[in-house]
Design a protein around this motif. Structure first.
Motif, PDB file in Angstrom:
ATOM      1  N   PRO A 206       0.619  -1.287   0.038  1.00 10.79           N
ATOM      2  CA  PRO A 206      -0.003   0.122  -0.055  1.00 10.79           C
ATOM      3  C   PRO A 206       0.868   1.158   0.023  1.00 10.79           C
ATOM      4  O   PRO A 206       2.073   1.095   0.678  1.00 10.79           O
ATOM      5  CB  PRO A 206      -0.738  -0.073   1.411  1.00 10.79           C
ATOM      6  CG  PRO A 206       0.229  -0.856   2.426  1.00 10.79           C
ATOM      7  CD  PRO A 206       0.884  -1.924   1.278  1.00 10.79           C
ATOM      8  N   VAL A 207       0.338   2.405  -0.630  1.00 12.76           N
ATOM      9  CA  VAL A 207       0.962   3.617  -0.557  1.00 12.76           C
ATOM     10  C   VAL A 207      -0.176   4.668  -0.056  1.00 12.76           C
ATOM     11  O   VAL A 207      -1.280   4.588  -0.653  1.00 12.76           O
ATOM     12  CB  VAL A 207       1.580   4.093  -1.853  1.00 12.76           C
ATOM     13  CG1 VAL A 207       2.280   5.217  -1.886  1.00 12.76           C
ATOM     14  CG2 VAL A 207       2.838   3.099  -2.389  1.00 12.76           C
ATOM     15  N   VAL A 208       0.416   5.750   0.579  1.00 13.24           N
ATOM     16  CA  VAL A 208      -0.783   6.921   0.872  1.00 13.24           C
ATOM     17  C   VAL A 208      -0.067   8.096   0.125  1.00 13.24           C
ATOM     18  O   VAL A 208       0.902   8.369   0.283  1.00 13.24           O
ATOM     19  CB  VAL A 208      -0.746   6.975   2.378  1.00 13.24           C
ATOM     20  CG1 VAL A 208      -1.578   8.161   2.536  1.00 13.24           C
ATOM     21  CG2 VAL A 208      -1.190   6.037   3.128  1.00 13.24           C
ATOM     22  N   TYR A 209      -1.173   8.626  -0.615  1.00  8.76           N
ATOM     23  CA  TYR A 209      -0.827   9.664  -1.411  1.00  8.76           C
ATOM     24  C   TYR A 209      -1.629  10.817  -0.682  1.00  8.76           C
ATOM     25  O   TYR A 209      -2.784  10.840  -0.731  1.00  8.76           O
ATOM     26  CB  TYR A 209      -1.521   9.788  -2.879  1.00  8.76           C
ATOM     27  CG  TYR A 209      -0.951  10.578  -3.847  1.00  8.76           C
ATOM     28  CD1 TYR A 209      -0.313  10.313  -4.592  1.00  8.76           C
ATOM     29  CD2 TYR A 209      -1.566  12.127  -3.929  1.00  8.76           C
ATOM     30  CE1 TYR A 209       0.316  11.281  -5.674  1.00  8.76           C
ATOM     31  CE2 TYR A 209      -1.400  12.972  -4.582  1.00  8.76           C
ATOM     32  CZ  TYR A 209      -0.420  12.667  -5.704  1.00  8.76           C
ATOM     33  OH  TYR A 209      -0.203  13.400  -6.608  1.00  8.76           O
ATOM     34  N   ALA A 210      -0.673  12.004  -0.163  1.00 17.09           N
ATOM     35  CA  ALA A 210      -1.267  13.114   0.451  1.00 17.09           C
ATOM     36  C   ALA A 210      -1.388  14.178  -0.442  1.00 17.09           C
ATOM     37  O   ALA A 210      -0.322  14.949  -0.872  1.00 17.09           O
ATOM     38  CB  ALA A 210      -0.574  13.604   1.620  1.00 17.09           C
ATOM     39  N   ALA A 224      -3.687  11.675   7.923  1.00 18.72           N
ATOM     40  CA  ALA A 224      -2.847  10.765   6.873  1.00 18.72           C
ATOM     41  C   ALA A 224      -1.848   9.921   7.623  1.00 18.72           C
ATOM     42  O   ALA A 224      -1.815   8.823   6.995  1.00 18.72           O
ATOM     43  CB  ALA A 224      -2.634  11.634   5.866  1.00 18.72           C
ATOM     44  N   LEU A 225      -1.153  10.347   8.546  1.00 16.66           N
ATOM     45  CA  LEU A 225      -0.036   9.697   9.004  1.00 16.66           C
ATOM     46  C   LEU A 225      -0.694   8.497   9.915  1.00 16.66           C
ATOM     47  O   LEU A 225       0.116   7.615  10.029  1.00 16.66           O
ATOM     48  CB  LEU A 225       0.965  10.447  10.072  1.00 16.66           C
ATOM     49  CG  LEU A 225       1.740  11.712   9.017  1.00 16.66           C
ATOM     50  CD1 LEU A 225       2.534  12.340  10.187  1.00 16.66           C
ATOM     51  CD2 LEU A 225       3.011  10.543   8.353  1.00 16.66           C
ATOM     52  N   VAL A 235       4.783   7.275   1.971  1.00 18.24           N
ATOM     53  CA  VAL A 235       3.673   8.404   1.951  1.00 18.24           C
ATOM     54  C   VAL A 235       4.265   9.364   0.759  1.00 18.24           C
ATOM     55  O   VAL A 235       5.573   9.693   1.010  1.00 18.24           O
ATOM     56  CB  VAL A 235       3.479   9.232   3.111  1.00 18.24           C
ATOM     57  CG1 VAL A 235       2.449  10.175   2.759  1.00 18.24           C
ATOM     58  CG2 VAL A 235       2.949   8.138   4.175  1.00 18.24           C
ATOM     59  N   VAL A 236       3.555   9.517  -0.328  1.00 18.21           N
ATOM     60  CA  VAL A 236       3.934  10.518  -1.168  1.00 18.21           C
ATOM     61  C   VAL A 236       3.031  11.551  -1.163  1.00 18.21           C
ATOM     62  O   VAL A 236       2.093  11.641  -0.693  1.00 18.21           O
ATOM     63  CB  VAL A 236       3.883   9.846  -2.680  1.00 18.21           C
ATOM     64  CG1 VAL A 236       5.047   8.694  -2.886  1.00 18.21           C
ATOM     65  CG2 VAL A 236       2.438   9.429  -2.946  1.00 18.21           C
ATOM     66  N   VAL A 321     -10.896  15.086   4.330  1.00 17.59           N
ATOM     67  CA  VAL A 321      -9.894  14.000   4.313  1.00 17.59           C
ATOM     68  C   VAL A 321      -9.739  13.396   5.843  1.00 17.59           C
ATOM     69  O   VAL A 321      -9.862  12.100   5.977  1.00 17.59           O
ATOM     70  CB  VAL A 321      -8.586  14.858   3.756  1.00 17.59           C
ATOM     71  CG1 VAL A 321      -7.300  14.028   4.304  1.00 17.59           C
ATOM     72  CG2 VAL A 321      -8.407  14.881   2.238  1.00 17.59           C
ATOM     73  N   ALA A 322      -9.734  14.360   6.827  1.00 21.43           N
ATOM     74  CA  ALA A 322      -9.432  13.670   8.200  1.00 21.43           C
ATOM     75  C   ALA A 322     -10.664  12.523   8.150  1.00 21.43           C
ATOM     76  O   ALA A 322     -10.492  11.770   8.994  1.00 21.43           O
ATOM     77  CB  ALA A 322      -9.297  15.043   9.052  1.00 21.43           C
TER      78      ALA A 322
END
Length: 561
Positions: A206-210, A224-225, A235-236, A321-322
């Motif tokens: 998995p990758v999180v994109y912010a 996000a974190l 995270v990118v 988002v949150a």
């Protein structure tokens, strides 16, 4: 807005409405049409008036003020030439979801069509603001003000134009008070939260994109974190997401774009699930939609129109988002991760170390002379306090800054998103210093970007703002001269020039000017600039033939992901 039976000038109505909205700064350039509001601000003490030197800079100052403080500002120009000059900054604010209440002292309705000075059709501005509110009658002024301010501050936020005839601003009248009930849309996202959690729980890579929505959402960076922790994911970020994840965090992978490290690009290509938070996947931050987004995509955004516009989402969630990230993270708490799930810290650290090693092997981190941009950026980062506010102009220099300058907090890193118009850095620094006089404020710019707003050196000096401008001076529009596209037309730098003496110009405006060409010289100049009162410009000689950030990133990663 006070007693509806009292008689006041239109400018007083505007002033009171701005105050009630929590606006304490008006940025503008005076004209005969704006005087009814200018003089109210000057006479009263609750709001500060800052006069720029060109209308192009007016909304950029307001933009930098909001990005650094979270407090919106108002702007004021004459119609016609003044307002068209401001369109660049209003569009930038629209793209970046920054609320600005822009007041135009518009042409009086009875004069329209008779060619009065500065006449322009109000609908000219429809596409550069979130909403264009035109006042035609004084009795409608309180309602128009309430409607426009509410729209500016309602998520997703953005600039709103209030076209108020100069005659209405000057006239005395009694108008009824007005309130505007904001539109509220409630969505039941429970099924989508469940689907997203199920998809992500099964992911091995998995990758999180912010994106910028993480910056705009209260609690967005922490959420996000927290989601990245649940997934043990790297995270990118997008351009507007830069700083939402502290870039000395071992999970930070990089900022997407044409300069994206190849290892980071490979990580996104290898991802079996990407959760993208608060992004519209614009062309700049995705390198023309070439950046991969994994096998499956969870897309969270407040903009329904962004869903499926650039990348097809397996799970689409229209939400803050949150709220969404926390809801998904909660549902992942009791789910076991696949035994072969990668470790986000390990992946991100390996990618970043490979990239830095490559930049060093290209000779771009040496002491100088000549001093290359990556070394310049590293020196600035190491020489200024962590909590300093840094504003970045647009151009080839910005591409380097996205990758080679660490940001640790969204309110301490101010850079434009997809609009990408040059000349924003110095005005943004002025706005940032007005918002945070307790912080060191540093503007990172190229010479091309500075030349587009150099008149604002006088604004900073006039208001005695302690700003440091660091100029990466390569005597070139490098973002064009180094573009692969130019090879179709020319073999050399078609847009190079002999740069002026920026130090002499700065000194003429009342700044201190310094010229350096080594990392140690830059460090010493920064130390002196931070310790002295008044603004300082540091001109750094950078090779014209220095490779661009995209060129340096065009290597094959040797990592096994």
């Amino acid at each position: 807005m006070g007693d509806s039976t009292s008689t006041r000038r239109g400018g007083e109505y505007v002033y009171e409405a701005l105050l009630e909205a929590g606006i304490d700064l008006l940025v503008g350039i005076p004209g005969t049409q704006t005087l009814p509001l200018d003089r109210v601000v000057a006479r009263r003490s609750e709001m500060r008036y800052v006069m720029a030197r060109h209308e192009t800079a007016v909304p950029h100052i307001a933009w930098g003020y909001y990005e650094t403080s979270g407090t919106p500002a108002a702007t004021l120009t004459v119609p016609g030439p003044g307002e068209t000059n401001a369109m660049h900054g209003l569009k930038n604010a629209l793209e970046d979801s920054v609320p600005i209440v822009h007041v135009s002292a518009d042409v009086d309705p009875e004069d329209r069509g008779r060619n009065p000075i500065h006449e322009i059709d109000p609908d000219t501005f429809d596409n550069v603001v979130k909403e264009n509110v035109t006042v035609t009658d004084s009795t409608d002024l309180p309602a128009a003000l309430a409607r426009g301010i509410e729209r500016a501050l309602a998520p997703p936020k953005g600039p709103v134009r209030l076209g108020i005839p100069s005659g209405v601003l000057a006239a005395e009248f009694s108008a009824p008070t007005a309130t505007v009930a904001p539109e509220r849309v409630t969505r039941d996202n429970t099924p989508s939260y469940e689907a997203a959690a199920e998809l992500l729980a099964d992911a091995s890579r998995p990758v999180v994109y912010a994106g910028g929505g993480v910056r705009r959402s209260p609690g967005g960076p922490a959420a996000a974190l927290r989601l990245a922790d649940r997934l043990d994911a790297p995270v990118v970020t997008s351009y507007k997401g830069k700083g939402t994840v502290p870039e000395d965090d071992p999970r930070f992978l990089g900022v997407t774009g044409s300069h994206f490290p190849p290892g980071a690009n490979d990580a996104l290509a290898a991802a079996d699930a990407v959760v993208a938070l608060g992004t519209d996947f614009d062309g700049v931050t995705t390198a023309g939609w070439e950046v991969p987004m994994g096998d499956r995509l969870v897309h969270v955004t407040l903009e329904p129109s962004a869903i499926g516009a650039s990348y097809e989402a397996d799970v689409a969630i229209v939400d803050d988002v949150a709220v969404a990230a926390d809801a998904i993270a909660d549902r992942l708490a009791d789910r076991s991760a696949p035994s072969d799930r990668w470790t986000g810290r390990t992946v991100a650290t390996a990618v970043r170390e490979e990239y830095v090693d490559h930049v060093r092997s290209e000779g771009l981190l040496e002491e100088g002379p000549p001093l290359h941009t990556p070394s310049l950026l590293r020196t600035v980062r190491d020489s200024i306090p962590r909590e300093s506010v840094v504003t970045v102009d647009v151009g080839g220099f910005r591409l380097w800054a996205m990758q080679a300058f660490e940001a640790y907090d969204p309110e301490t890193f101010v850079a434009a998103g997809s609009w990408a118009g040059m000349g924003v850095g110095l005005p943004a620094a002025i706005g940032a210093k007005l918002a945070r006089p307790d912080r060191e404020v540093v503007c990172l710019t190229g010479d091309g970007g500075l030349l587009m707003c150099i008149h604002e050196l006088h604004t900073a000096a006039e208001y005695d703002l302690d700003i440091v401008v660091v100029v990466s001076n390569n005597g070139d529009y490098g973002v064009i001269s180094k573009s692969p596209e130019i090879r179709r037309y020319a073999d050399d730098h078609a847009f190079a020039w002999d740069s002026p003496s920026f130090t002499t110009i700065a000194e003429g405006f009342g700044w201190t000017g310094e010229s350096v060409d080594t990392a140690s010289g830059l460090e010493a100049a920064l130390d002196e600039a931070i310790s002295r009162d008044g603004p300082t410009l540091i001109d750094v000689d950078v090779p014209t033939d220095e490779p661009s950030a995209p060129e340096v990133a065009a290597f094959d990663s040797s990592l096994s992901l």
